[in-house]
Motif scaffolding. Structure first.
Motif, PDB file in Angstrom:
ATOM      1  N   TYR A  28      -0.370   7.087  -6.365  1.00 14.04           N
ATOM      2  CA  TYR A  28      -0.607   5.767  -5.778  1.00 14.04           C
ATOM      3  C   TYR A  28      -0.738   4.704  -6.871  1.00 14.04           C
ATOM      4  O   TYR A  28      -0.292   3.562  -6.699  1.00 14.04           O
ATOM      5  N   GLN A  83      -9.862   1.007  -4.925  1.00  9.67           N
ATOM      6  CA  GLN A  83      -9.324   1.072  -3.566  1.00  9.67           C
ATOM      7  C   GLN A  83      -8.510   2.356  -3.374  1.00  9.67           C
ATOM      8  O   GLN A  83      -8.566   2.992  -2.318  1.00  9.67           O
ATOM      9  N   ARG A 132     -10.901   5.391  -3.016  1.00 11.91           N
ATOM     10  CA  ARG A 132     -11.534   5.446  -1.689  1.00 11.91           C
ATOM     11  C   ARG A 132     -10.539   5.920  -0.631  1.00 11.91           C
ATOM     12  O   ARG A 132     -10.901   6.659   0.287  1.00 11.91           O
ATOM     13  N   GLN A 133      -9.279   5.491  -0.761  1.00 16.42           N
ATOM     14  CA  GLN A 133      -8.273   5.933   0.189  1.00 16.42           C
ATOM     15  C   GLN A 133      -8.004   7.432   0.046  1.00 16.42           C
ATOM     16  O   GLN A 133      -7.914   8.160   1.045  1.00 16.42           O
ATOM     17  N   LEU A 146       0.846  -1.194   0.000  1.00 16.18           N
ATOM     18  CA  LEU A 146       0.000   0.000   0.000  1.00 16.18           C
ATOM     19  C   LEU A 146       0.883   1.246   0.000  1.00 16.18           C
ATOM     20  O   LEU A 146       1.685   1.447   0.919  1.00 16.18           O
ATOM     21  N   TRP A 205       0.206   4.182   0.675  1.00 13.46           N
ATOM     22  CA  TRP A 205      -0.111   5.109   1.776  1.00 13.46           C
ATOM     23  C   TRP A 205       0.261   4.537   3.142  1.00 13.46           C
ATOM     24  O   TRP A 205       0.125   5.210   4.147  1.00 13.46           O
ATOM     25  N   ARG A 214     -10.703   9.362   1.659  1.00 12.26           N
ATOM     26  CA  ARG A 214     -10.557   9.405   3.126  1.00 12.26           C
ATOM     27  C   ARG A 214      -9.505  10.429   3.538  1.00 12.26           C
ATOM     28  O   ARG A 214      -9.684  11.175   4.503  1.00 12.26           O
ATOM     29  N   GLU A 215      -8.401  10.462   2.816  1.00  8.22           N
ATOM     30  CA  GLU A 215      -7.314  11.374   3.179  1.00  8.22           C
ATOM     31  C   GLU A 215      -7.701  12.835   2.989  1.00  8.22           C
ATOM     32  O   GLU A 215      -7.223  13.705   3.712  1.00  8.22           O
TER      33      GLU A 215
END
Length: 465
Positions: free
Chosen positions: A204, A244, A247-248, A107, A109, A251-252
């Motif tokens: 990412y 994915q 979505r991350q 990942l 992040w 959130r950030e």
């Protein structure tokens, strides 16, 4: 007499996972990144990612023995009106979930966490001789098997690229468009408002092996971020990773990333066009290298004929939600309706944007890529086998008159009925997965029919009625 036990598919996967070089490579990457935890991921029928997290120090145990999971998770543990699980009884035994070592990633992040995509098998002790067999409702495993069978019978492989569109909402972002003013499609000012989003998603994505290429903004707040095409299985994995990532990033940044196919009445829908090509070795059989004009080979026309023939039936897979069909109903917004094809014609269900690839426009942003690629393989193979003629391309400037392939269905219920009656399409998923998909999506339709919506309140409640 010596009795030699037959090697099962589970045995073969275990052997791959204990290959010394493969294990050594994964261990080195884990150590280099400082990974301490590992997600063992499977993908459900609806495209959700589920699984378990295990400390990385137990790598070898999980590489050889996998993790355990009930197959009901593939149907999101949904129960019908009688309370029965769509994915099987609670008394049904658990499955073995084995990682594919070549799918390992870290990942970007949180480098302490890595992941594998996995496939599902019946345990060795399963009854009735089922031990070691692939679980038929494993969407990712099914695509691998379907593609391998397609290649064995035709000598071809399918490569694909997806165009995922996502609607973003975040503080300070204007998503309104006033009628009569210039549209925001490709507008750099709109891209600038979304610069923090696209830069981080691309960052990412590159870290996870997505070769990010040209991308754009097509509607206020909507981003289409693309990556290079590859084998169908890899593209499917990468589309799941892309979601994915989004979505991350949401959130950030305190944002919302919506994959809803039609998030607003007055906005463009979120599509996920699939660009497919078929290859024999390093030769793309859709294109003739000696023909400089925009064209499609005879082999390509037959594959296209199969895709058009089965397009109405596989719409249930390409547009898998109640909301999906609102994208088709709003004509004039680049979503297809008639099942036809054209040379670089954006109104058509299948477009030939360049020699060598077919752009299938019915998939939307909630499509399960393992299912969509499986049914595309099945449809194309039927066209190749039967020599199906797609007819002439639609000419620009002419009315899209109904042709021999009809129109796309306009409700999920209509699409499910067509899906159930098409043997070629259901063959792409296999009988058990096709049945589970039908049960799960019929349940979704029934729940929608029983729900009272804001539209109904507006139309039928109060003084306005």
């Amino acid at each position: 007499m010596t009795i030699t036990a037959t090697r099962t598919e589970l045995d073969k996967h275990r052997e791959l996972n204990t290959d010394h070089a493969a294990v050594k490579s994964v261990k080195a990457r884990i150590a280099e990144a400082g990974v301490e935890y590992l997600y063992y991921q499977i993908v459900t029928l609806t495209g959700r990612v589920v699984g378990k997290v295990v400390p990385a120090r137990h790598l070898m145990r999980n590489v050889e023995n996998g993790i355990q999971a009930h197959p009901g998770v593939v149907a999101d543990l949904q129960a019908d009106s009688s309370g029965a699980l769509v994915g099987g009884s609670p008394e049904r035994g658990e499955c073995v979930v084995l990682p594919d070592l070549d799918s390992f990633g870290v990942l970007p992040w949180d480098h302490r966490t890595g992941f594998f995509f996995c496939r599902m098998y019946e345990p060795d002790h399963a009854p009735d001789g089922a031990g070691g067999r692939p679980v038929p409702v494993d969407v990712r495993g099914n695509l691998h098997r379907t593609h391998a069978g397609f290649t064995e019978r035709t000598g071809l492989v399918m490569r694909s690229g997806c165009e995922p569109e996502v609607s973003w909402r975040m503080p300070g972002l204007s998503t309104e468009h006033r009628p009569g003013t210039p549209h925001s499609m490709y507008h750099i000012g709109q891209m600038e408002q979304l610069r923090p989003v696209y830069q981080r998603v691309m960052e990412y994505g590159r870290a996870l092996g997505l070769d990010m290429v040209e991308s754009n903004c097509e509607d206020p707040g909507q981003l289409e971020l693309n990556w290079a095409y590859d084998l169908a299985e890899r593209t499917a994995d990468r589309l799941i990773l892309h979601r994915q990532i989004c979505r991350q990033v949401a959130r950030e940044m305190g944002a919302t990333a919506s994959f809803m196919p039609k998030p607003e009445d007055d906005k463009l829908g979120n599509g996920c066009h699939h660009n497919v090509s078929f290859w024999r070795g390093e030769h793309n059989v859709l294109a003739d290298p000696d023909n400089p004009d925009l064209h499609l080979t005879e082999t390509g026309k037959h594959a296209l004929g199969g895709i058009l023939t089965h397009a109405a039936a596989f719409t249930a897979v390409m547009a898998p939600t109640v909301n999906s069909y609102k994208r088709y109903c709003h004509t004039g917004q680049f979503a297809p309706l008639e099942i036809n094809w054209g040379m670089d014609n954006k109104t058509c269900a299948v477009r030939l944007p360049a020699s060598g690839r077919l752009e299938v426009k019915s998939p939307d942003s909630l499509v399960n890529p393992y299912l969509s690629h499986a049914v595309l393989l099945a449809a194309a193979e039927d066209g190749l086998t039967q020599g199906i003629d797609p007819g002439p391309p639609r000419r620009a400037g002419t009315e899209p008159l109904p042709g021999p392939f009809g129109s796309l269905p306009l409700t999920l219920k209509e699409a499910l009925d067509l899906f159930a009656g098409d043997r070629a399409v259901t063959r792409g998923l296999g009988p058990e997965m096709a049945d589970m998909f039908l049960r799960l999506k019929t349940l979704e339709w029934e729940r929608f029919c029983g729900a009272v919506t804001d539209w109904e309140r507006m139309m039928y409640d109060g003084d306005g009625c």
